[in-house]
Design a protein around this motif. Structure first.
Motif, mmCIF file in Angstrom:
data_model
loop_
_atom_site.group_PDB
_atom_site.id
_atom_site.type_symbol
_atom_site.label_atom_id
_atom_site.label_comp_id
_atom_site.label_asym_id
_atom_site.label_seq_id
_atom_site.Cartn_x
_atom_site.Cartn_y
_atom_site.Cartn_z
ATOM 1 N N MET A 84 0.840 -1.190 0.000
ATOM 2 C CA MET A 84 0.000 0.000 0.000
ATOM 3 C C MET A 84 0.876 1.241 0.000
ATOM 4 O O MET A 84 1.810 1.347 0.791
ATOM 5 C CB MET A 84 -0.910 0.017 1.232
ATOM 6 N N LYS A 85 0.595 2.192 -0.878
ATOM 7 C CA LYS A 85 1.340 3.435 -0.946
ATOM 8 C C LYS A 85 0.470 4.577 -0.471
ATOM 9 O O LYS A 85 -0.723 4.631 -0.754
ATOM 10 C CB LYS A 85 1.811 3.690 -2.385
ATOM 11 N N SER A 86 1.068 5.507 0.259
ATOM 12 C CA SER A 86 0.300 6.628 0.805
ATOM 13 C C SER A 86 -0.084 7.607 -0.299
ATOM 14 O O SER A 86 0.736 7.981 -1.135
ATOM 15 C CB SER A 86 1.111 7.343 1.879
ATOM 16 N N SER A 87 -1.318 8.027 -0.283
ATOM 17 C CA SER A 87 -1.802 9.027 -1.242
ATOM 18 C C SER A 87 -1.537 10.438 -0.752
ATOM 19 O O SER A 87 -1.689 11.408 -1.494
ATOM 20 C CB SER A 87 -3.306 8.844 -1.463
ATOM 21 N N ASN A 88 -1.186 10.556 0.536
ATOM 22 C CA ASN A 88 -0.913 11.838 1.197
ATOM 23 C C ASN A 88 -2.138 12.730 1.337
ATOM 24 O O ASN A 88 -2.007 13.903 1.704
ATOM 25 C CB ASN A 88 0.210 12.609 0.471
ATOM 26 N N ILE A 89 -3.311 12.206 1.029
ATOM 27 C CA ILE A 89 -4.507 12.981 1.346
ATOM 28 C C ILE A 89 -4.919 12.643 2.777
ATOM 29 O O ILE A 89 -4.637 11.569 3.293
ATOM 30 C CB ILE A 89 -5.676 12.689 0.374
ATOM 31 N N GLY A 90 -5.555 13.590 3.415
ATOM 32 C CA GLY A 90 -6.003 13.381 4.785
ATOM 33 C C GLY A 90 -7.223 14.212 5.048
ATOM 34 O O GLY A 90 -7.648 15.001 4.197
ATOM 35 N N GLY A 91 -7.793 14.046 6.197
ATOM 36 C CA GLY A 91 -8.987 14.829 6.491
ATOM 37 C C GLY A 91 -9.439 14.653 7.918
ATOM 38 O O GLY A 91 -8.697 14.189 8.778
ATOM 39 N N GLU A 147 -0.674 6.058 -11.733
ATOM 40 C CA GLU A 147 0.733 6.454 -11.657
ATOM 41 C C GLU A 147 1.474 5.808 -10.481
ATOM 42 O O GLU A 147 2.714 5.756 -10.502
ATOM 43 C CB GLU A 147 0.832 7.971 -11.540
ATOM 44 N N ASN A 148 0.745 5.331 -9.481
ATOM 45 C CA ASN A 148 1.419 4.879 -8.267
ATOM 46 C C ASN A 148 1.180 3.409 -7.909
ATOM 47 O O ASN A 148 1.913 2.861 -7.060
ATOM 48 C CB ASN A 148 0.983 5.744 -7.085
ATOM 49 N N LEU A 149 0.166 2.775 -8.483
ATOM 50 C CA LEU A 149 -0.143 1.400 -8.064
ATOM 51 C C LEU A 149 0.073 0.418 -9.224
ATOM 52 O O LEU A 149 0.096 0.779 -10.371
ATOM 53 C CB LEU A 149 -1.585 1.327 -7.558
ATOM 54 N N ILE A 201 -10.097 6.779 2.090
ATOM 55 C CA ILE A 201 -8.657 6.827 1.838
ATOM 56 C C ILE A 201 -8.089 5.427 1.660
ATOM 57 O O ILE A 201 -7.289 5.175 0.754
ATOM 58 C CB ILE A 201 -7.942 7.566 2.989
ATOM 59 N N ASN A 202 -8.499 4.491 2.496
ATOM 60 C CA ASN A 202 -8.032 3.110 2.372
ATOM 61 C C ASN A 202 -8.458 2.487 1.048
ATOM 62 O O ASN A 202 -7.699 1.731 0.430
ATOM 63 C CB ASN A 202 -8.568 2.263 3.529
ATOM 64 N N CYS A 203 -9.660 2.800 0.619
ATOM 65 C CA CYS A 203 -10.172 2.285 -0.650
ATOM 66 C C CYS A 203 -9.263 2.713 -1.805
ATOM 67 O O CYS A 203 -8.857 1.898 -2.642
ATOM 68 C CB CYS A 203 -11.597 2.799 -0.873
ATOM 69 N N ILE A 204 -8.897 3.986 -1.814
ATOM 70 C CA ILE A 204 -8.031 4.519 -2.864
ATOM 71 C C ILE A 204 -6.647 3.882 -2.794
ATOM 72 O O ILE A 204 -6.099 3.421 -3.799
ATOM 73 C CB ILE A 204 -7.907 6.054 -2.732
ATOM 74 N N GLU A 205 -6.068 3.850 -1.584
ATOM 75 C CA GLU A 205 -4.694 3.408 -1.424
ATOM 76 C C GLU A 205 -4.522 1.901 -1.634
ATOM 77 O O GLU A 205 -3.406 1.430 -1.806
ATOM 78 C CB GLU A 205 -4.171 3.831 -0.054
ATOM 79 N N HIS A 206 -5.627 1.167 -1.615
ATOM 80 C CA HIS A 206 -5.570 -0.264 -1.907
ATOM 81 C C HIS A 206 -5.947 -0.557 -3.361
ATOM 82 O O HIS A 206 -6.172 -1.712 -3.737
ATOM 83 C CB HIS A 206 -6.489 -1.042 -0.961
#
Length: 304
Positions: free
Chosen positions: A1-8, A302-304, A179-184
């Motif tokens: 899993m790579k961090s998307s760096n988005i947060g909230g 680009e990242n996964l 966020i987990n959905c995106i990063e996975h």
């Protein structure tokens, strides 16, 4: 899993998502519609260099999070105020905006002072209970840290009993799930978000838990005999403790190292208290907040 760096964070009946210098707030209004506000955020520090220096950047990131958190909470609360909307002139609107900004800044300062008093100063004085049983500074420091963690957990437990906070914790769960959905590598839709985890290593709850733990380590180095100076040093060390904790949580969010995962586990357990399973309408709010500021499809390509 790579961090998307988005947060909230969760707000009143909604979710704020931040990506770099841009943030969005999506709120489920009383009529069922989703209201969205997208803005650029300028850091409390006008210079970019301090925001890139390890251990220093965490201090300003912490303050930025408080300021942005209060601002977005105020925005979300405005949808549920009972007062009738006033028609203001341009001058009156500017004056009110200035007053609200001052109030917001004072609230942030008061929140920091209160947090330091409750979680740094109070545990020190309570730890003096064991002085009659031991003269070991190490034992007293560990006991102080245990008290700090207990106060933190009791605080979460108490606020979680209120109806509004329960719903806010459900929105908090929706934020993490998105966020987990995106990063996975999953498509961001209600079904995929629903089956994603409500725990995330970069969560603010985990950050605060690390603050509790890191403070124990730092307090071991306070060797002065003066009780007043001990308190002063604890307060003075708080920014550095926050900076170190930020670096730990940043590392955790960008690593799947088994040791890092093990260190993250206690904070993930605490998240069980601050995140609850959301319903589909809350997930929809989270998705809307994400898509306003983050092109997740391009990021995944680009990242996964």
């Amino acid at each position: 899993m790579k961090s998307s760096n988005i947060g909230g964070q969760a707000v009143l009946e909604g979710i704020m998502m931040r990506n770099g210098s841009k943030y969005s707030v999506a709120v489920r209004r009383a009529d069922g519609e989703i209201a969205v506000d997208v803005k650029d955020y300028k850091s409390v520090i006008p210079w970019k260099t301090p925001l890139k220096i390890p251990f220093i950047r965490g201090i300003f990131s912490f303050v930025d999070s408080l300021v942005l958190g209060m601002r977005t909470l105020t925005y979300s609360a405005s949808f549920f105020e009972d007062e009738e909307e006033e028609i203001l002139t341009e001058a009156e609107a500017a004056k009110r905006e200035k007053q609200e900004k001052i109030f917001l800044n004072l609230t942030v300062v008061a929140a920091v002072v209160l947090a330091v008093a409750i979680f740094m100063v109070l545990p020190y004085y309570l730890s003096s209970i064991v002085e009659r049983y031991t003269s070991s500074r190490a034992v007293m420091t560990v006991f102080e840290g245990v008290i700090r963690v207990v106060i933190f957990l009791l605080y979460i437990l108490l606020i979680s009993r209120t109806k509004d906070i329960k719903r806010t914790f459900m929105y908090h769960g929706a934020e993490h799930k998105c966020i987990n959905c995106i990063e996975h590598g999953l498509e961001l839709n209600v079904e995929n978000v629903r089956k994603s985890s409500k725990q995330h290593k970069r969560c603010g709850t985990s950050f605060l838990f690390f603050v509790m733990i890191v403070s124990i380590i730092f307090c071991f180095f306070i060797v002065t005999e003066s009780p007043v100076l001990r308190v002063v040093l604890r307060i003075a060390l708080f920014p550095l403790i926050a900076g170190v904790s930020y670096e730990i949580i940043r590392l955790a969010g960008n690593s799947d190292n088994p040791v890092v995962n093990l260190l993250s586990r206690p904070g993930m357990w605490v998240q069980n208290m601050t995140t609850k399973e959301p319903d589909d309408s809350m997930i929809e709010v989270g998705i809307r907040a994400v898509e306003e500021v983050f092109d997740w499809r391009t990021w995944q390509r680009e990242n996964l």
